[in-house]
Design a protein around this motif. Structure first.
Motif, PDB file in Angstrom:
ATOM      1  N   ARG A 130      39.257  29.345  48.382  1.00 37.77           N
ATOM      2  CA  ARG A 130      38.539  30.209  47.772  1.00 37.77           C
ATOM      3  C   ARG A 130      38.877  31.681  47.839  1.00 37.77           C
ATOM      4  N   ALA A 131      38.689  31.978  49.602  1.00 36.30           N
ATOM      5  CA  ALA A 131      39.441  33.071  49.912  1.00 36.30           C
ATOM      6  C   ALA A 131      41.080  33.165  49.447  1.00 36.30           C
ATOM      7  N   GLU A 132      42.319  32.215  49.180  1.00 39.82           N
ATOM      8  CA  GLU A 132      42.729  32.724  49.033  1.00 39.82           C
ATOM      9  C   GLU A 132      43.147  33.418  47.686  1.00 39.82           C
ATOM     10  N   LEU A 133      42.322  32.156  46.793  1.00 38.11           N
ATOM     11  CA  LEU A 133      42.197  33.011  45.349  1.00 38.11           C
ATOM     12  C   LEU A 133      41.290  34.403  45.560  1.00 38.11           C
ATOM     13  N   GLY A 134      40.455  34.566  46.746  1.00 38.48           N
ATOM     14  CA  GLY A 134      39.754  35.844  46.573  1.00 38.48           C
ATOM     15  C   GLY A 134      40.863  37.151  46.533  1.00 38.48           C
ATOM     16  N   ARG A 135      41.632  36.625  47.838  1.00 40.66           N
ATOM     17  CA  ARG A 135      43.089  37.906  48.363  1.00 40.66           C
ATOM     18  C   ARG A 135      43.829  38.115  46.733  1.00 40.66           C
ATOM     19  N   ARG A 136      44.120  37.014  46.369  1.00 40.75           N
ATOM     20  CA  ARG A 136      44.669  37.129  44.164  1.00 40.75           C
ATOM     21  C   ARG A 136      43.263  37.912  43.641  1.00 40.75           C
ATOM     22  N   TRP A 137      42.617  37.460  43.663  1.00 41.10           N
ATOM     23  CA  TRP A 137      42.188  38.962  43.201  1.00 41.10           C
ATOM     24  C   TRP A 137      41.879  40.227  42.878  1.00 41.10           C
ATOM     25  N   LEU A 138      41.802  40.301  44.840  1.00 45.72           N
ATOM     26  CA  LEU A 138      41.729  41.913  45.221  1.00 45.72           C
ATOM     27  C   LEU A 138      43.908  42.513  44.607  1.00 45.72           C
ATOM     28  N   THR A 139      44.800  41.804  44.359  1.00 47.66           N
ATOM     29  CA  THR A 139      45.648  41.997  43.830  1.00 47.66           C
ATOM     30  C   THR A 139      46.053  41.871  42.449  1.00 47.66           C
ATOM     31  N   PHE A 140      45.359  41.181  41.904  1.00 48.57           N
ATOM     32  CA  PHE A 140      45.222  41.635  40.724  1.00 48.57           C
ATOM     33  C   PHE A 140      44.459  42.468  40.006  1.00 48.57           C
ATOM     34  N   TYR A 141      43.645  42.741  40.586  1.00 48.63           N
ATOM     35  CA  TYR A 141      42.911  44.096  40.019  1.00 48.63           C
ATOM     36  C   TYR A 141      43.452  45.715  40.407  1.00 48.63           C
ATOM     37  N   GLY A 142      44.276  45.338  41.843  1.00 52.09           N
ATOM     38  CA  GLY A 142      45.614  46.211  42.407  1.00 52.09           C
ATOM     39  C   GLY A 142      46.336  46.665  41.851  1.00 52.09           C
ATOM     40  N   GLU A 143      47.114  45.914  40.787  1.00 60.89           N
ATOM     41  CA  GLU A 143      48.264  45.822  40.408  1.00 60.89           C
ATOM     42  C   GLU A 143      47.612  45.995  38.247  1.00 60.89           C
ATOM     43  N   HIS A 144      46.823  45.863  37.863  1.00 60.81           N
ATOM     44  CA  HIS A 144      46.921  45.927  36.906  1.00 60.81           C
ATOM     45  C   HIS A 144      45.213  46.852  36.887  1.00 60.81           C
ATOM     46  N   LYS A 145      45.011  48.121  37.567  1.00 56.52           N
ATOM     47  CA  LYS A 145      44.799  48.719  37.737  1.00 56.52           C
ATOM     48  C   LYS A 145      43.778  49.840  36.085  1.00 56.52           C
ATOM     49  N   ASN A 146      43.420  49.698  35.782  1.00 55.31           N
ATOM     50  CA  ASN A 146      43.291  50.482  34.800  1.00 55.31           C
ATOM     51  C   ASN A 146      43.391  49.611  33.400  1.00 55.31           C
ATOM     52  N   GLY A 147      43.652  48.409  33.788  1.00 57.43           N
ATOM     53  CA  GLY A 147      44.365  47.363  32.642  1.00 57.43           C
ATOM     54  C   GLY A 147      46.228  47.689  32.371  1.00 57.43           C
ATOM     55  N   ARG A 148      46.203  48.037  33.294  1.00 57.78           N
ATOM     56  CA  ARG A 148      47.788  48.512  33.151  1.00 57.78           C
ATOM     57  C   ARG A 148      48.416  46.882  33.058  1.00 57.78           C
ATOM     58  N   ASP A 149      49.331  47.169  32.080  1.00 55.17           N
ATOM     59  CA  ASP A 149      50.537  46.167  31.807  1.00 55.17           C
ATOM     60  C   ASP A 149      49.753  44.486  31.009  1.00 55.17           C
ATOM     61  N   LEU A 150      48.575  44.587  30.963  1.00 52.20           N
ATOM     62  CA  LEU A 150      47.627  43.063  30.401  1.00 52.20           C
ATOM     63  C   LEU A 150      46.940  43.743  29.060  1.00 52.20           C
ATOM     64  N   ALA A 151      47.125  42.605  28.078  1.00 49.65           N
ATOM     65  CA  ALA A 151      47.707  42.795  26.209  1.00 49.65           C
ATOM     66  C   ALA A 151      45.882  42.548  26.421  1.00 49.65           C
ATOM     67  N   PHE A 152      44.791  42.123  26.609  1.00 49.74           N
ATOM     68  CA  PHE A 152      43.500  42.134  26.327  1.00 49.74           C
ATOM     69  C   PHE A 152      43.468  41.282  24.844  1.00 49.74           C
ATOM     70  N   GLY A 153      44.195  39.606  24.493  1.00 52.97           N
ATOM     71  CA  GLY A 153      43.808  39.214  23.382  1.00 52.97           C
ATOM     72  C   GLY A 153      43.395  38.259  23.526  1.00 52.97           C
ATOM     73  N   ASP A 154      42.904  37.662  22.458  1.00 48.59           N
ATOM     74  CA  ASP A 154      41.967  36.418  22.976  1.00 48.59           C
ATOM     75  C   ASP A 154      43.088  35.163  22.597  1.00 48.59           C
ATOM     76  N   LYS A 155      42.444  34.395  23.661  1.00 43.40           N
ATOM     77  CA  LYS A 155      43.626  32.551  23.803  1.00 43.40           C
ATOM     78  C   LYS A 155      42.745  31.813  23.069  1.00 43.40           C
ATOM     79  N   ASP A 156      43.853  30.862  22.283  1.00 44.03           N
ATOM     80  CA  ASP A 156      43.004  29.738  22.242  1.00 44.03           C
ATOM     81  C   ASP A 156      42.974  28.482  23.204  1.00 44.03           C
ATOM     82  N   PRO A 157      40.784  28.242  23.438  1.00 45.14           N
ATOM     83  CA  PRO A 157      40.827  27.800  24.046  1.00 45.14           C
ATOM     84  C   PRO A 157      41.316  26.311  24.585  1.00 45.14           C
ATOM     85  N   GLU A 158      41.302  25.898  23.611  1.00 48.07           N
ATOM     86  CA  GLU A 158      41.927  24.190  23.376  1.00 48.07           C
ATOM     87  C   GLU A 158      43.483  24.216  23.801  1.00 48.07           C
TER      88      GLU A 158
END
Length: 165
Positions: A130-158
């Protein structure tokens, strides 16, 4: 360091406050400022969960596959409502309809996640993960500030579930 579930819950609280702020907005400028920030946060949050949390839950939860497919489907509905809102003038009836759809879908998703997916994850993830994923969460938000490099597209759930099993 906080674990990932605490960070997700912090985002959930921010979403509830953001939607409440829309209730209090008195001008199109206020609506736009609040909605743009909230919609972006919702989009980034969904991508973060799909990148960091759900790949673990799908493999290790008691009902991880179903919870993951449901969450990805919920994210799609929220993303679709956000995209729809951008097609209409801020404050118009059509804009409000899309924003309210995003709000309803988000409220349902938060309740399901808080009552089902997160408790399931907590039962199967030790504090170190849980702590490791928390670190990854913080890193993700930092790397993608303001949505940088994210596509925001739908995904097929299955398909998502199959790819992450």
């Amino acid at each position: 360091m906080d674990d990932i579930t605490a960070m997700i819950m912090d985002d959930h609280a921010a979403f509830r406050r953001g939607f409440a702020r829309l209730d209090d907005a008195r001008s199109e400028q206020e609506l736009l400022a609040i909605w743009d920030a909230l919609a972006l946060h919702l989009d980034i949050h969904a991508e973060a969960e799909e990148t960091i949390l759900y790949p673990h839950l799908v493999r290790h939860g008691d009902d991880g596959e179903a919870e993951t497919a449901d969450a990805v489907g919920d994210h799609n509905k929220i993303r679709d409502a956000i995209a729809e809102s951008k097609l209409h003038p801020v404050g118009s009836d059509q804009w409000w309809a899309a924003v309210w759809r995003a709000r309803r879908e988000n409220s349902e998703h938060l309740a399901e996640e808080e009552d089902e997916a997160l408790p399931d994850f907590r039962r199967h993830a030790d504090t170190e993960l849980r702590a490791e994923l928390g670190r990854r969460w913080l890193t993700f938000y930092g790397e993608h500030k303001n949505g940088r490099d994210l596509a925001f597209g739908d995904k097929d759930p299955e398909r998502y579930v199959r790819e992450h099993r």
